[in-house]
Design an enzyme around this catalytic site. Structure first.
Site, PDB file in Angstrom:
ATOM      1  N   ARG A 192      -3.477   2.640   8.559  1.00 44.77           N
ATOM      2  CA  ARG A 192      -3.826   1.486   7.728  1.00 44.77           C
ATOM      3  C   ARG A 192      -2.653   0.518   7.637  1.00 44.77           C
ATOM      4  NH1 ARG A 192      -6.117   5.788   4.482  1.00 44.77           N
ATOM      5  NH2 ARG A 192      -8.369   5.503   4.187  1.00 44.77           N
ATOM      6  N   ARG A 195      -4.687  -0.036  -5.841  1.00 46.14           N
ATOM      7  CA  ARG A 195      -4.110  -1.377  -5.871  1.00 46.14           C
ATOM      8  C   ARG A 195      -4.644  -2.108  -7.093  1.00 46.14           C
ATOM      9  NH1 ARG A 195      -7.127  -2.434  -0.452  1.00 46.14           N
ATOM     10  NH2 ARG A 195      -9.279  -2.596  -1.118  1.00 46.14           N
ATOM     11  N   GLN A 205      -5.857   5.517  -2.055  1.00 44.51           N
ATOM     12  CA  GLN A 205      -5.250   4.185  -2.192  1.00 44.51           C
ATOM     13  C   GLN A 205      -5.448   3.705  -3.618  1.00 44.51           C
ATOM     14  OE1 GLN A 205      -5.923   1.231   1.011  1.00 44.51           O
ATOM     15  NE2 GLN A 205      -6.852  -0.050  -0.556  1.00 44.51           N
ATOM     16  N   GLU A 264      -9.485   3.930  -3.966  1.00 40.88           N
ATOM     17  CA  GLU A 264     -10.310   4.608  -2.973  1.00 40.88           C
ATOM     18  C   GLU A 264     -10.033   6.098  -3.068  1.00 40.88           C
ATOM     19  OE1 GLU A 264     -10.176   2.997   0.964  1.00 40.88           O
ATOM     20  OE2 GLU A 264     -10.128   0.921   0.237  1.00 40.88           O
ATOM     21  N   LYS A 279       0.823  -1.205   0.000  1.00 42.72           N
ATOM     22  CA  LYS A 279       0.000   0.000   0.000  1.00 42.72           C
ATOM     23  C   LYS A 279       0.857   1.256   0.000  1.00 42.72           C
ATOM     24  CE  LYS A 279      -3.916   0.111   2.383  1.00 42.72           C
ATOM     25  NZ  LYS A 279      -3.643  -1.204   2.913  1.00 42.72           N
ATOM     26  N   HIS A 301     -18.989 -35.499 -22.564  1.00 42.33           N
ATOM     27  CA  HIS A 301     -18.759 -36.763 -21.865  1.00 42.33           C
ATOM     28  C   HIS A 301     -19.663 -36.938 -20.646  1.00 42.33           C
ATOM     29  CE1 HIS A 301     -15.224 -36.935 -24.389  1.00 42.33           C
ATOM     30  NE2 HIS A 301     -14.902 -35.735 -23.977  1.00 42.33           N
TER      31      HIS A 301
END
Length: 852
Positions: free
Chosen positions: A73, A241, A239, A226, A23, A773
């Site tokens: 965080r 990611r 943020q 975010e 982060k 099958h």
């Protein structure tokens, strides 16, 4: 305390992940790129390694930040990575104020590294606790007017062309934790297409999307962001990611975009990723076969019809979708892939990007050459089989006997000669005259099994014509399963040994010659070249590791009702077929004399030929096993030279890489380790798009869900009948079991799954085709089957009470697992954490670990 215990975010860069965690590394990179990020600092992994919270450095950094309210965080080294986001798995503390409170929040973030959800997440993603270290980010709080989350790709459909935004008034925690319903917005190529109104102005949404595209460019992949608008309307990025769940993109460097791809591996019961060599071999087989019939594609075609995406096999149907003469027929052709695939194609017919064009997808001369090469032998093979079914079966069996006798270079041969044999003579044998002698009766069997339903439309129901196909003789997969049942009967004298000893231990003891003889040697002589996911040459065969066979034997030994014995069930299905045939034929002749006569002939021949549906694949898998043995010998040679770690590492190279490793003595160990890691990651993927566009959109997922009754799941009817029983969710057949009377719920099925059918009361699968099958064998055992039930293995839990209607194609969850027996068996092998052991990848995952 280490002087590196606290660093400012403005001094952090992407390459510092080991010190500051994922982060913080991303935030530092954003700051350096000029994005608006709340100022802050990071308590590093060096401090965590010391075990003591560095109170004094934290206090100084907090005061330099201006004190006041901050967010604290976690930033573990395993967080915000392309393969694992750890979103919400470790703790975050907002509105923390005061130095002592900040120090305490850091301490609690450290402790959250080992909370229950983080431990479970690491286990599910194969991450070792010893490899994870914790850093903590402290940032100034933003006084939020609006806040939320943005994805720069649509997480539901996979589209990389769409940015989606969820927003609320005030802080964004309510979006993250799902406690409120946010306002939802969508942006396509910078244009707002969904979400007018709500708490964000259109300009704010477009500004967000532009910021998201910048972050996607900065980090090189779609991002989960975010964000927050402060009281003055200024955008702050909190943020960013990677979005970890997106399916990989198909080729992007092709002309005439976009392209439309269909996933075809599931038609062979193959949803798990192929090994690189497994995929390369199928592509080589494909191009070699087309070349043999006059359709030259070339092994290095810059615009291939067949491509690998995420280790799965896709076929490019774009040219057919755009072809004026063919596009109208394409939806009906998609019926074998299920209703969602057909609906996706029908939807794309109206998409201007796939507007019709004159002409065929290939030159007419090529079509004529292919027809000239295939039609004579196909017409003769089908005609001969219809006229003389017994002779056609004998001809096919003789061809397989010749394929069994095929052997590659012996002891002392070099790796180059073994490779030459695999890619030359062996491929020619697989695709040559012997396979042609098998394919004719197989096609005749498909015709006799499917045509009567069309001929008798309005005269007989599909359930009635399917009943005629129950208990079919001459099906090699059914014969294999019944042979397993006979082994189980002989093993009853040693019941405790075979039911209480783990299958892996039984396999090891068998290979050492330490088990009583129950007929397994003869079974493996006949069927040891088979396995679950057997179309991948990288998957071990039962002859190499018979653990799945022992698991099936143990499963059968749990049957205590003689009437549920597989041979009795098979006999009952055959008797029901005979009764249905006796009733249908007079009715058909009475109501449709000409059609009825043709249908009656085909239905009678179906009892002679339709069981051969499985024989084509069985035939080419015979030399495939010898080819695998030769490739393993090449791998052993390369491992002996130190170019690979183990012999089966060779399956994580493609054919050209194997050749260059042999010729140039290239060290491939690091490449193989990376490929194994990616393979394991894809093994954990629970859903694979059946239809895929160039921008990553799952065309079927983008369609509205069909309406169903409460508790119901729509699917496709595949084997007639109805059953009610508790669900057994199985993700891989190896080591799994189905108790008598349970409904097997699976992602897909191939012949390696069918031993589980012997005790199942019904079958539900996420993919498949009525002529594939699994459904074929289900009909022969007389158990109802519903296929193409989207997300069945996640929507259904082991222990749920199901009502399965194989005639209507519906599955209803009557009661959840809490009203029945235990949902899981703690002894089931579900660990897939070792990315270096191909045997584990293939044989150790059994039932779904999902417990609710």
């Amino acid at each position: 305390m280490d002087v590196r215990s606290v660093v400012g975010l403005d001094g952090v860069r992407r390459g510092m992940g080991d010190l500051v965690g994922g982060k913080a590394a991303n935030l530092g990179e954003m700051v350096a790129a000029g994005e608006r990020v709340p100022p802050g600092f990071c308590v590093t992994t060096a401090a965590h390694a010391s075990g003591t919270v560095p109170a004094e450095p934290i206090t100084r950094a907090y005061e330099a930040l201006g004190a006041g309210r901050v967010a604290v965080r976690s930033s573990a080294t395993a967080e915000d990575l392309p393969e694992a986001s750890f979103a919400g798995q470790q703790d975050t503390y907002l509105d923390v104020e005061g130095a002592d409170a900040v120090v305490d929040a850091v301490r609690r973030c450290w402790a959250s590294l080992d909370n229950e959800r983080a431990v479970a997440y690491r286990r599910a993603n194969g991450l070792d606790r010893a490899d994870v270290r914790m850093a903590v980010v402290v940032q100034r709080m933003v006084d939020a007017d609006t806040a939320g989350v943005m994805f720069t790709a649509d997480p539901l459909t996979g589209s990389r062309s769409r940015t989606v935004v969820d927003a609320v008034r005030g802080p964004g925690g309510a979006v993250v934790d799902g406690s409120v319903e946010p306002d939802h917005y969508a942006v396509d190529d910078g244009r707002l297409v969904d979400g007018a109104g709500g708490c964000l102005a259109p300009g704010q949404v477009v500004e967000l999307a532009a910021a998201g595209r910048r972050l996607q460019g900065l980090f090189g992949s779609p991002q989960d962001v975010e964000w927050v608008h402060d009281r003055d309307g200024v955008l702050w990025l909190l943020q960013s990611r990677p979005v970890t769940t997106l399916f990989p993109l198909p080729p992007q460097d092709l002309p005439d975009l976009p392209r439309f791809y269909m996933e075809v591996g599931h038609m062979q019961g193959m949803l798990r990723p192929f090994t690189p060599l497994g995929l390369a071999m199928l592509q080589r087989m494909w191009t070699r076969w087309w070349g043999s019939v006059g359709f030259a594609t070339g092994d290095a075609d810059p615009d291939p019809l067949m491509v690998g995406v995420g280790g799965r096999l896709f076929v490019d149907l774009s040219a057919f979708l755009r072809s004026s003469p063919l596009r109208g027929r394409l939806p009906q052709a998609m019926d074998v892939y299920g209703p969602r695939a057909r609906a996706a194609v029908e939807h794309l017919l109206d998409d201007p990007r796939f507007a019709p064009r004159p002409g065929l997808p290939f030159p007419a001369s090529t079509g004529l050459r292919v027809a000239a090469a295939l039609l004579p032998s196909a017409v003769f093979g089908v005609g001969h089989a219809l006229a003389r079914p017994r002779a056609a079966r004998a001809r096919a069996q003789a061809a397989v006997a010749r394929l069994r006798a095929l052997r590659g270079p012996g002891a002392g041969a070099g790796s180059a000669s073994r490779l030459d044999w695999v890619t030359g003579r062996a491929l020619d044998a697989m695709l040559g005259r012997d396979l042609t002698r098998v394919i004719g009766p197989v096609f005749a069997g498909i015709v006799t099994g499917t045509a009567p339903a069309a001929l008798l439309r309005g005269v007989a129901t599909r359930e009635e014509t399917d009943t005629v196909l129950g208990g079919l003789p001459h099906n090699v997969t059914t014969e294999m399963d019944l042979a397993l049942w006979r082994i189980a009967e002989r093993a009853r004298a040693h019941g405790d040994l075979f039911t209480r000893t783990p299958p892996e231990e039984l396999a090891a003891r068998y290979l050492r010659g330490e088990l009583p003889e129950v007929g397994l040697a003869a079974f493996l002589d006949a069927y040891g070249h088979r396995a679950a996911a057997e179309v991948d040459i990288g998957v071990p065969r039962w002859r190499e590791n018979p653990a799945p066979v022992f698991a099936s034997v143990a499963n059968y030994l749990r049957l205590d009702d003689p009437e549920q014995a597989p041979d009795r069930r098979f006999e009952r299905a055959g008797a029901a077929a005979g009764a249905a045939l006796a009733e249908l034929v007079p009715r058909a002749l009475r109501r449709r004399p000409v059609r009825g006569a043709v249908a009656a002939f085909l239905m009678s021949r179906s009892r002679e030929l339709a069981g051969l549906r499985e024989y084509g694949k069985f035939a080419w898998l015979v030399p495939f096993a010898e080819m695998r043995r030769q490739v393993l010998l090449v791998g052993a040679d390369l491992a002996g030279l130190g170019l690979l770690e183990t012999a089966d590492d060779v399956f994580f190279l493609d054919l050209d890489e194997v050749r260059s490793t042999v010729d140039g003595c290239v060290d491939r160990r690091s490449l193989v380790a990376e490929r194994r890691h990616l393979h394991l990651r894809e093994r954990r993927r629970r859903t694979v798009p059946g239809t895929l566009l160039t921008d990553g959109t799952d065309a079927a997922a983008a369609l509205p869900s069909p309406a169903v009754e409460p508790g119901g799941l729509p699917g496709t009817p595949a084997a007639p009948g109805r059953a009610e029983g508790r669900a057994r969710v199985v993700l891989d057949p190896s080591g799994a079991r189905v108790e008598p009377g349970e409904i097997l719920v699976a992602p897909t099925t191939d012949p390696g799954w069918t031993p589980l059918f012997m005790t199942a009361a019904g079958l539900v699968s996420e993919t498949g085709s009525p002529i594939a099958h699994g459904p074929t064998v289900a009909r022969e055992y007389g158990i109802p089957a519903v296929i193409c039930v989207r997300d069945a293995t996640t929507a259904i839990r082991t222990g749920d009470l199901l009502r399965v209607d194989g005639s209507a194609g519906t599955v209803v969850v009557v009661a959840d697992a809490g009203d029945g027996p235990a949902a899981t068996d703690p002894t089931d092998p579900t660990d897939l954490t070792d990315p270096t052991d191909l045997t584990d990848l293939t044989f150790t995952d059994g039932e779904s670990p999902r417990e609710g």
